[in-house]
Write a protein that holds these residues in place. Sequence first.
Motif, PDB file in Angstrom:
ATOM      1  N   GLN A 133       0.633  -1.311  -0.016  1.00  0.00           N
ATOM      2  CA  GLN A 133      -0.001   0.011   0.019  1.00  0.00           C
ATOM      3  C   GLN A 133       0.794   1.193   0.027  1.00  0.00           C
ATOM      4  OE1 GLN A 133      -2.987  -0.282   2.929  1.00  0.00           O
ATOM      5  NE2 GLN A 133      -3.661  -2.335   1.946  1.00  0.00           N
ATOM      6  N   THR A 134       2.050   1.074   0.428  1.00  0.00           N
ATOM      7  CA  THR A 134       3.045   2.331   0.285  1.00  0.00           C
ATOM      8  C   THR A 134       4.335   1.902  -0.312  1.00  0.00           C
ATOM      9  OG1 THR A 134       4.029   1.946   2.498  1.00  0.00           O
ATOM     10  CG2 THR A 134       2.012   3.239   2.300  1.00  0.00           C
ATOM     11  N   ARG A 135       5.298   2.761  -0.662  1.00  0.00           N
ATOM     12  CA  ARG A 135       6.514   2.352  -1.420  1.00  0.00           C
ATOM     13  C   ARG A 135       7.412   2.027  -0.072  1.00  0.00           C
ATOM     14  NH1 ARG A 135       7.834   3.587  -6.138  1.00  0.00           N
ATOM     15  NH2 ARG A 135       9.740   4.285  -5.845  1.00  0.00           N
ATOM     16  N   LEU A 136       7.202   2.607   1.083  1.00  0.00           N
ATOM     17  CA  LEU A 136       7.842   2.005   2.421  1.00  0.00           C
ATOM     18  C   LEU A 136       7.875   0.559   2.395  1.00  0.00           C
ATOM     19  CD1 LEU A 136       9.731   3.033   4.502  1.00  0.00           C
ATOM     20  CD2 LEU A 136       7.660   3.547   5.697  1.00  0.00           C
ATOM     21  N   GLU A 137       6.588   0.209   2.264  1.00  0.00           N
ATOM     22  CA  GLU A 137       6.264  -1.397   2.573  1.00  0.00           C
ATOM     23  C   GLU A 137       7.196  -2.438   1.614  1.00  0.00           C
ATOM     24  OE1 GLU A 137       2.195  -2.836   2.553  1.00  0.00           O
ATOM     25  OE2 GLU A 137       1.688  -1.018   3.194  1.00  0.00           O
ATOM     26  N   VAL A 138       7.619  -1.710   0.461  1.00  0.00           N
ATOM     27  CA  VAL A 138       8.567  -2.570  -0.361  1.00  0.00           C
ATOM     28  C   VAL A 138       9.949  -2.593   0.146  1.00  0.00           C
ATOM     29  CG1 VAL A 138       9.527  -2.698  -2.372  1.00  0.00           C
ATOM     30  CG2 VAL A 138       7.098  -2.303  -2.554  1.00  0.00           C
ATOM     31  N   LEU A 139      10.407  -1.563   0.717  1.00  0.00           N
ATOM     32  CA  LEU A 139      11.521  -1.188   1.066  1.00  0.00           C
ATOM     33  C   LEU A 139      11.702  -2.308   2.379  1.00  0.00           C
ATOM     34  CD1 LEU A 139      12.148   2.619   0.699  1.00  0.00           C
ATOM     35  CD2 LEU A 139      13.423   0.579  -0.494  1.00  0.00           C
ATOM     36  N   GLN A 140      10.654  -1.992   3.446  1.00  0.00           N
ATOM     37  CA  GLN A 140      10.887  -2.929   4.666  1.00  0.00           C
ATOM     38  C   GLN A 140      10.747  -4.295   4.276  1.00  0.00           C
ATOM     39  OE1 GLN A 140       6.994  -1.346   6.046  1.00  0.00           O
ATOM     40  NE2 GLN A 140       8.241   0.116   7.513  1.00  0.00           N
ATOM     41  N   THR A 141       9.922  -4.653   3.264  1.00  0.00           N
ATOM     42  CA  THR A 141      10.011  -5.955   2.891  1.00  0.00           C
ATOM     43  C   THR A 141      11.382  -6.491   2.486  1.00  0.00           C
ATOM     44  OG1 THR A 141       7.625  -6.319   2.101  1.00  0.00           O
ATOM     45  CG2 THR A 141       8.912  -7.949   1.118  1.00  0.00           C
ATOM     46  N   LEU A 142      11.977  -5.747   1.305  1.00  0.00           N
ATOM     47  CA  LEU A 142      13.462  -6.153   1.035  1.00  0.00           C
ATOM     48  C   LEU A 142      14.044  -6.284   2.166  1.00  0.00           C
ATOM     49  CD1 LEU A 142      13.562  -4.013  -2.468  1.00  0.00           C
ATOM     50  CD2 LEU A 142      13.376  -6.609  -2.080  1.00  0.00           C
ATOM     51  N   PHE A 143      14.221  -5.212   3.236  1.00  0.00           N
ATOM     52  CA  PHE A 143      15.114  -5.122   4.235  1.00  0.00           C
ATOM     53  C   PHE A 143      15.093  -6.360   5.070  1.00  0.00           C
ATOM     54  CE2 PHE A 143      16.168  -4.119   8.820  1.00  0.00           C
ATOM     55  CZ  PHE A 143      17.501  -3.413   8.591  1.00  0.00           C
ATOM     56  N   THR A 144      13.823  -6.414   5.357  1.00  0.00           N
ATOM     57  CA  THR A 144      13.477  -7.901   6.026  1.00  0.00           C
ATOM     58  C   THR A 144      13.928  -9.059   5.573  1.00  0.00           C
ATOM     59  OG1 THR A 144      11.361  -7.076   7.000  1.00  0.00           O
ATOM     60  CG2 THR A 144      11.675  -9.340   7.026  1.00  0.00           C
ATOM     61  N   GLN A 145      13.909  -9.144   4.112  1.00  0.00           N
ATOM     62  CA  GLN A 145      14.519 -10.313   3.403  1.00  0.00           C
ATOM     63  C   GLN A 145      16.109 -10.450   3.684  1.00  0.00           C
ATOM     64  OE1 GLN A 145      12.425 -12.677   1.847  1.00  0.00           O
ATOM     65  NE2 GLN A 145      11.122 -11.355   3.150  1.00  0.00           N
ATOM     66  N   ILE A 146      16.659  -9.170   3.680  1.00  0.00           N
ATOM     67  CA  ILE A 146      18.083  -9.210   3.753  1.00  0.00           C
ATOM     68  C   ILE A 146      18.486  -9.742   5.135  1.00  0.00           C
ATOM     69  CG2 ILE A 146      20.455  -7.689   3.880  1.00  0.00           C
ATOM     70  CD1 ILE A 146      18.859  -6.149   1.579  1.00  0.00           C
ATOM     71  N   VAL A 147      17.839  -9.019   6.319  1.00  0.00           N
ATOM     72  CA  VAL A 147      18.192  -9.436   7.577  1.00  0.00           C
ATOM     73  C   VAL A 147      17.786 -11.105   7.926  1.00  0.00           C
ATOM     74  CG1 VAL A 147      17.609  -8.751  10.001  1.00  0.00           C
ATOM     75  CG2 VAL A 147      17.978  -7.194   8.437  1.00  0.00           C
ATOM     76  N   ALA A 148      16.744 -11.473   7.546  1.00  0.00           N
ATOM     77  CA  ALA A 148      16.381 -12.729   7.543  1.00  0.00           C
ATOM     78  C   ALA A 148      17.410 -13.697   6.783  1.00  0.00           C
ATOM     79  CB  ALA A 148      14.970 -12.892   7.161  1.00  0.00           C
ATOM     80  N   GLY A 149      17.693 -13.444   5.623  1.00  0.00           N
ATOM     81  CA  GLY A 149      18.662 -14.254   4.930  1.00  0.00           C
ATOM     82  C   GLY A 149      20.194 -14.203   5.644  1.00  0.00           C
ATOM     83  N   LEU A 150      20.718 -12.937   6.362  1.00  0.00           N
ATOM     84  CA  LEU A 150      21.887 -13.038   6.845  1.00  0.00           C
ATOM     85  C   LEU A 150      21.547 -13.742   8.356  1.00  0.00           C
ATOM     86  CD1 LEU A 150      22.702  -9.312   6.738  1.00  0.00           C
ATOM     87  CD2 LEU A 150      23.898 -11.239   5.698  1.00  0.00           C
ATOM     88  N   GLU A 151      20.515 -13.788   9.106  1.00  0.00           N
ATOM     89  CA  GLU A 151      20.189 -14.563  10.243  1.00  0.00           C
ATOM     90  C   GLU A 151      20.214 -16.039   9.627  1.00  0.00           C
ATOM     91  OE1 GLU A 151      19.757 -15.319  14.076  1.00  0.00           O
ATOM     92  OE2 GLU A 151      20.174 -13.285  13.209  1.00  0.00           O
ATOM     93  N   PHE A 152      19.728 -16.519   8.802  1.00  0.00           N
ATOM     94  CA  PHE A 152      19.694 -17.790   7.992  1.00  0.00           C
ATOM     95  C   PHE A 152      21.130 -18.297   7.929  1.00  0.00           C
ATOM     96  CE2 PHE A 152      19.205 -21.112   5.032  1.00  0.00           C
ATOM     97  CZ  PHE A 152      18.087 -22.033   5.731  1.00  0.00           C
ATOM     98  N   ASP A 153      21.733 -17.570   7.403  1.00  0.00           N
ATOM     99  CA  ASP A 153      23.318 -17.817   6.995  1.00  0.00           C
ATOM    100  C   ASP A 153      24.136 -18.191   8.441  1.00  0.00           C
ATOM    101  OD1 ASP A 153      22.656 -17.798   4.448  1.00  0.00           O
ATOM    102  OD2 ASP A 153      23.407 -15.818   3.985  1.00  0.00           O
ATOM    103  N   LYS A 154      23.615 -17.200   9.300  1.00  0.00           N
ATOM    104  CA  LYS A 154      24.531 -17.149  10.435  1.00  0.00           C
ATOM    105  C   LYS A 154      24.220 -18.642  11.403  1.00  0.00           C
ATOM    106  CE  LYS A 154      24.046 -15.225  15.020  1.00  0.00           C
ATOM    107  NZ  LYS A 154      23.186 -14.511  16.032  1.00  0.00           N
TER     108      LYS A 154
END
Length: 188
Positions: A167-188
Amino acid sequence: DFEQTLSDHILPGYAAFAASTQALAEDAAKDCKADGLKPAFNAAYDAWLGVQHLRFGPAEADGLSVAIAFWPDPKGSGAKSQRALLLGDPLQLTPEHFPDQSVAARGLTGLERLLYPAEPLPADPCALIQATTLDLARMSKFINDNWVSSYANTVLTAGDLGNTTFQTRLEVLQTLFTQIVAGLEFDK
C-alpha cells in the motif's frame, strides 16, 4: 532504490535459476548418472543461492522456497522420505504426483542426497533424480514467470490505488530489508 534491486538482482536472479534448473532437468532426462549431473546441479544450486534470501511473492506461494531447499533437516526426514520413494510406488514420481510428496524429499537438498550419497542408495535413483529435476524446473519456472508477468509490477506500483499487496513504497523497502536481515540470520 527498489526499482534497481528488481531490475538488477531479483529478475535476473530468478531468470538464471529457472534457466539452470531447466538445463539440469534436460541433462537428467538424457543421462541421470550422478557424475554427469554434478556440474549442472552445482550451477542450479549457485543460482538458487543468489535468490534464496528473497522469500516473498511467488517464492512463498505454496511453500515453494521450502520445497526448493528444505534445510536444516535435523531429523533426517528428507532421507527417510526419499528411501520410501526409492522403494515405493513409481507412480509417486510422476509429474502429477511428485509435487505432493514431502518437501523434505524434494528440491535441491533432496537432489544433493541423491548425487552425493553418504551411504549407498537402496535402489537405482534415476527415476527419483528425474522427478526431482523436473519438479525443480517446474517450481523455478513458476516463480520466474510470476515475477515477470505480474509480481514485478506489483512491486513497482507500490502505493498506487488498487495495489493491496504494497500500500506504500515504504512497505516494499521494509520487505526487502526484512528479506536481507532474515537471509543473514539464516546464514548465521
